[in-house]
Design an enzyme around this catalytic site. Structure first.
Site, PDB file in Angstrom:
ATOM      1  N   GLU A   1       8.170   2.645  14.045  1.00  0.00           N
ATOM      2  CA  GLU A   1       8.849   3.290  12.927  1.00  0.00           C
ATOM      3  C   GLU A   1       8.690   4.790  13.114  1.00  0.00           C
ATOM      4  O   GLU A   1       7.737   5.249  13.744  1.00  0.00           O
ATOM      5  CB  GLU A   1       8.255   2.824  11.589  1.00  0.00           C
ATOM      6  CG  GLU A   1       8.583   1.351  11.389  1.00  0.00           C
ATOM      7  CD  GLU A   1       8.291   0.793  10.013  1.00  0.00           C
ATOM      8  OE1 GLU A   1       7.246   1.124   9.440  1.00  0.00           O
ATOM      9  OE2 GLU A   1       9.114  -0.010   9.535  1.00  0.00           O
TER      10      GLU A   1
ATOM     11  N   ASN B   1       0.799  -1.233   0.000  1.00  0.00           N
ATOM     12  CA  ASN B   1       0.000   0.000   0.000  1.00  0.00           C
ATOM     13  C   ASN B   1       0.836   1.290   0.000  1.00  0.00           C
ATOM     14  O   ASN B   1       0.400   2.302  -0.526  1.00  0.00           O
ATOM     15  CB  ASN B   1      -1.013  -0.005   1.154  1.00  0.00           C
ATOM     16  CG  ASN B   1      -0.367  -0.129   2.514  1.00  0.00           C
ATOM     17  OD1 ASN B   1       0.786  -0.543   2.633  1.00  0.00           O
ATOM     18  ND2 ASN B   1      -1.105   0.220   3.544  1.00  0.00           N
TER      19      ASN B   1
ATOM     20  N   GLU C   1       4.806  -4.342  11.959  1.00  0.00           N
ATOM     21  CA  GLU C   1       3.831  -3.280  11.672  1.00  0.00           C
ATOM     22  C   GLU C   1       2.671  -3.951  10.962  1.00  0.00           C
ATOM     23  O   GLU C   1       2.730  -4.216   9.758  1.00  0.00           O
ATOM     24  CB  GLU C   1       4.460  -2.207  10.769  1.00  0.00           C
ATOM     25  CG  GLU C   1       5.593  -1.424  11.402  1.00  0.00           C
ATOM     26  CD  GLU C   1       5.133  -0.444  12.468  1.00  0.00           C
ATOM     27  OE1 GLU C   1       3.912  -0.278  12.641  1.00  0.00           O
ATOM     28  OE2 GLU C   1       5.991   0.127  13.142  1.00  0.00           O
TER      29      GLU C   1
ATOM     30  N   CYS D   1      -3.363   0.821   6.756  1.00  0.00           N
ATOM     31  CA  CYS D   1      -3.381  -0.017   7.963  1.00  0.00           C
ATOM     32  C   CYS D   1      -4.033   0.677   9.154  1.00  0.00           C
ATOM     33  O   CYS D   1      -4.728   0.061   9.940  1.00  0.00           O
ATOM     34  CB  CYS D   1      -1.965  -0.427   8.316  1.00  0.00           C
ATOM     35  SG  CYS D   1      -0.859   0.986   8.478  1.00  0.00           S
TER      36      CYS D   1
HETATM   37  N1  LIG Z   1       1.193  -1.293  10.507  1.00  0.00           N
HETATM   38  C1  LIG Z   1       1.682  -0.849   9.375  1.00  0.00           C
HETATM   39  O1  LIG Z   1       2.555   0.004   9.353  1.00  0.00           O
HETATM   40  C2  LIG Z   1       1.166  -1.377   8.059  1.00  0.00           C
HETATM   41  C3  LIG Z   1       1.446  -0.658   6.900  1.00  0.00           C
HETATM   42  C4  LIG Z   1       0.959  -1.139   5.685  1.00  0.00           C
HETATM   43  C5  LIG Z   1       0.211  -2.297   5.633  1.00  0.00           C
HETATM   44  N2  LIG Z   1      -0.048  -2.977   6.776  1.00  0.00           N
HETATM   45  C6  LIG Z   1      -0.883  -4.205   6.726  1.00  0.00           C
HETATM   46  O2  LIG Z   1      -0.504  -5.001   5.615  1.00  0.00           O
HETATM   47  C7  LIG Z   1      -1.598  -5.761   5.166  1.00  0.00           C
HETATM   48  C8  LIG Z   1      -1.730  -5.638   3.664  1.00  0.00           C
HETATM   49  O3  LIG Z   1      -0.521  -5.884   3.042  1.00  0.00           O
HETATM   50  P1  LIG Z   1      -0.185  -7.260   2.309  1.00  0.00           P
HETATM   51  O4  LIG Z   1      -1.427  -7.838   1.717  1.00  0.00           O
HETATM   52  O5  LIG Z   1       0.985  -7.005   1.435  1.00  0.00           O
HETATM   53  O6  LIG Z   1       0.264  -8.177   3.550  1.00  0.00           O
HETATM   54  P2  LIG Z   1       0.891  -9.644   3.514  1.00  0.00           P
HETATM   55  O7  LIG Z   1       1.071 -10.045   4.927  1.00  0.00           O
HETATM   56  O8  LIG Z   1       0.135 -10.538   2.620  1.00  0.00           O
HETATM   57  O9  LIG Z   1       2.311  -9.433   2.793  1.00  0.00           O
HETATM   58  C9  LIG Z   1       3.258  -8.526   3.278  1.00  0.00           C
HETATM   59  C10 LIG Z   1       4.635  -8.926   2.789  1.00  0.00           C
HETATM   60  O10 LIG Z   1       4.986 -10.175   3.340  1.00  0.00           O
HETATM   61  C11 LIG Z   1       5.420 -11.062   2.315  1.00  0.00           C
HETATM   62  N3  LIG Z   1       5.082 -12.421   2.763  1.00  0.00           N
HETATM   63  C12 LIG Z   1       3.912 -13.081   2.578  1.00  0.00           C
HETATM   64  N4  LIG Z   1       3.988 -14.297   3.176  1.00  0.00           N
HETATM   65  C13 LIG Z   1       5.219 -14.388   3.734  1.00  0.00           C
HETATM   66  C14 LIG Z   1       5.888 -15.406   4.483  1.00  0.00           C
HETATM   67  N5  LIG Z   1       5.302 -16.566   4.783  1.00  0.00           N
HETATM   68  N6  LIG Z   1       7.140 -15.171   4.920  1.00  0.00           N
HETATM   69  C15 LIG Z   1       7.752 -13.988   4.644  1.00  0.00           C
HETATM   70  N7  LIG Z   1       7.176 -12.997   3.924  1.00  0.00           N
HETATM   71  C16 LIG Z   1       5.916 -13.196   3.482  1.00  0.00           C
HETATM   72  C17 LIG Z   1       4.688 -10.583   1.081  1.00  0.00           C
HETATM   73  O11 LIG Z   1       5.332 -11.022  -0.092  1.00  0.00           O
HETATM   74  C18 LIG Z   1       4.754  -9.083   1.267  1.00  0.00           C
HETATM   75  O12 LIG Z   1       6.004  -8.584   0.866  1.00  0.00           O
HETATM   76  C19 LIG Z   1      -2.803  -5.212   5.903  1.00  0.00           C
HETATM   77  O13 LIG Z   1      -3.153  -6.079   6.943  1.00  0.00           O
HETATM   78  C20 LIG Z   1      -2.305  -3.882   6.444  1.00  0.00           C
HETATM   79  O14 LIG Z   1      -2.988  -3.426   7.571  1.00  0.00           O
HETATM   80  C21 LIG Z   1       0.414  -2.548   7.977  1.00  0.00           C
HETATM   81  N1  LIG Z   2       2.034   5.941   5.768  1.00  0.00           N
HETATM   82  C1  LIG Z   2       1.772   5.191   6.940  1.00  0.00           C
HETATM   83  C2  LIG Z   2       0.596   4.325   6.846  1.00  0.00           C
HETATM   84  C3  LIG Z   2       0.980   2.962   6.593  1.00  0.00           C
HETATM   85  C4  LIG Z   2      -0.205   2.107   6.818  1.00  0.00           C
HETATM   86  O1  LIG Z   2      -0.766   1.436   5.951  1.00  0.00           O
END
Ligand SMILES: NC(=O)c1ccc[n+]([C@@H]2O[C@H](COP(=O)([O-])OP(=O)(O)OC[C@H]3O[C@@H](n4cnc5c(N)ncnc54)[C@H](O)[C@@H]3O)[C@@H](O)[C@H]2O)c1
Ligand SMILES: NCCCC=O
Length: 430
Positions: free
Chosen positions: A402, A91, A188, A222
């Site tokens: 972060e 995202n 995160e 997120c």
């Molecule tokens: N808290 C934060 O700062 C923050 C920021 C952005 C997104 N998010 C969260 O991320 C999620 C959406 O993102 P997404 O769909 O890319 O998440 P995801 O967990 O599917 O994937 C995130 C990353 O992990 C990798 N990955 C997937 N399976 C893995 C494994 N078994 N081992 C190691 N790496 C693996 C993916 O290739 C990707 O690079 C939402 O839940 C959102 O809330 C959190």
């Molecule tokens: N830019 C901070 C927000 C990341 C969450 O998805």
């Protein structure tokens, strides 16, 4: 370029057109992710601000001097961890790469960064920027791939730390893999954050705040405040305003200046989000607007993953749309009566990433902030994340932070050096 200072949100100055490298990265990020160009510019601004911030902090890293008896003393040194792995979500692809690599490099570590396979491009641009700036080869590396590549990185014995941004289920796996060689971990993760709007709020700001809390980056944020609790007395007027403005959001070509909502990340994700809306209807929620696949007028955009932003009324705390992270443009609105009641309901979740409160009562605002179980509480705004301010979760939304000075602690370790100035004790009498 320095006009924009802020975060996820939209400082109005950041809507100025940019030129040169930043603008090109923003355009690439639009192509990468589907978000609007106005938002992508803010993301790139926040990203370079992170690089500047930690570059400034690098020269200030310091330990402590501790005086001991007899002139002896100890001191502490803040040292690098070694090779840190960064794994990013799709995202905020460029921003996540900067938020992880800037503090990591500032503390003297190397980083191997794996972007999401859905948004592979801009992390490579960051590597090129570092190289151009004089970062030695091998200090910041990008590897491409999905879960398999991520698994290899997390299991690698030469890796000292994993900083992960993504979903809760993947975060749990990362922690489990990292435990095998006792790697440090920052997680995160996702959220389902509450936004509480009291009847004494400045309504115009509260409505704008609710849009900021739900519809940036097509709702794929997120920390979004997707559980909107509105005090019963102002519910009708709040709903009228929020629906009017949600309907007016311009959806379409994300590269156009006037667009405020682009396309979701994939067809599969769009279907999942639309599925949440159908489920909400089945469970008794009322769709006040949106919640449907959207086809922009431009022929070239047909088949894009667009949807109209959705406001759901008649929601209750036990509904799927209120309990689960949707990660799309869907706002669930619920009435409340008292502060005590709404705090209990707001905290009744396994997530704890963010929260928000709109009120003119300053005592109430701080009391509510204290009592909300979340890593961030926004008072009278939402989704602002300047680089100086720590960002991270409570509960299953993760741990570690972060941004801000505190992040240095998550990318370094403390060595204690003890210095004897006298003779060593003849304790063994030999
Ligand atoms: N808290 C934060 O700062 C923050 C920021 C952005 C997104 N998010 C969260 O991320 C999620 C959406 O993102 P997404 O769909 O890319 O998440 P995801 O967990 O599917 O994937 C995130 C990353 O992990 C990798 N990955 C997937 N399976 C893995 C494994 N078994 N081992 C190691 N790496 C693996 C993916 O290739 C990707 O690079 C939402 O839940 C959102 O809330 C959190
Ligand atoms: N830019 C901070 C927000 C990341 C969450 O998805």
């Amino acid at each position: 370029l320095k006009a924009a200072k802020g975060g996820v949100g939209f400082p109005s100055s950041s809507l100025l057109p940019m030129t040169g490298t930043n603008y090109n990265i923003a355009k690439l990020e639009v192509i990468n992710n589907g978000k609007s160009i106005t938002e992508a510019r803010v993301d790139i601004d926040v990203s370079w601000q992170s690089l500047e911030y930690y570059a400034g902090i690098a020269g200030t890293l310091a330990g402590q001097h501790i005086q001991l008896p007899g002139g002896s003393f100890a001191y502490t040194r803040r040292e690098a961890l070694g090779v840190c792995v960064g794994i990013g979500a799709w995202n905020y692809p460029f921003q996540i790469a900067c938020w992880k690599s800037a503090p990591a490099l500032a503390c003297g570590n190397a980083m191997v960064f794996k972007p999401s396979p859905f948004t592979a491009v801009t992390a490579v641009i960051l590597a090129e920027i570092y190289k151009e700036a004089g970062v030695p080869d091998g200090l910041f590396n990008v590897v491409q791939g999905g879960a398999e590549t991520g698994t290899l990185l997390c299991n690698h014995p030469g890796v000292a730390k994993v900083s992960f941004t993504g979903s809760v289920p993947t975060g749990k796996k990362i922690m489990e893999m990292s435990a095998k060689t006792v790697k440090q971990v920052t997680l995160e993760l996702g959220g389902k954050s509450p936004l509480i709007i009291f009847k004494d709020c400045e309504l115009e700001n509260a409505v704008r705040g609710a849009l900021m809390a739900n519809f940036l980056t097509q709702g794929e944020v997120c920390c979004n405040g997707t559980r909107v609790y509105v005090q019963r007395e102002i519910m009708p007027v709040f709903l009228e305003e929020v629906v009017k403005r949600t309907k007016a959001i311009s959806i379409g070509d994300p590269l156009l200046e006037d667009t405020r909502m682009g396309a979701l990340i994939t067809r599969q994700h769009l279907d999942k989000v639309l599925g949440f809306v159908s489920q909400a209807k089945k469970e008794g929620a009322k769709v006040l607007c949106g919640g449907e696949a959207f086809t922009p007028i431009e022929p070239k955009l047909k088949g894009g993953y667009y949807m109209s932003p959705c406001v759901l009324d008649n929601c209750t705390d036990d509904m799927t749309c209120v309990k689960e992270e949707i990660f799309g443009p869907v706002m669930s609105v619920m009435p409340f009566d008292t502060e005590e009641e709404v705090l209990k309901r707001a905290n009744n979740t396994t997530f704890g990433l963010a929260s928000g409160v709109f009120t003119r009562d300053i005592s109430r605002a701080h009391r509510v902030a204290e009592n909300l179980q979340a890593g961030t509480c926004f008072i009278n705004n939402y989704n602002i994340s300047p680089v100086e301010v720590p960002f991270g979760g409570y509960k299953q939304s993760g741990f570690g932070r972060e941004n801000g000075q505190v992040t240095i602690e998550y990318y370094s370790q403390l060595k204690t050096v003890v210095v004897e100035m006298g003779a060593v004790d003849d304790y063994f009498n030999c």
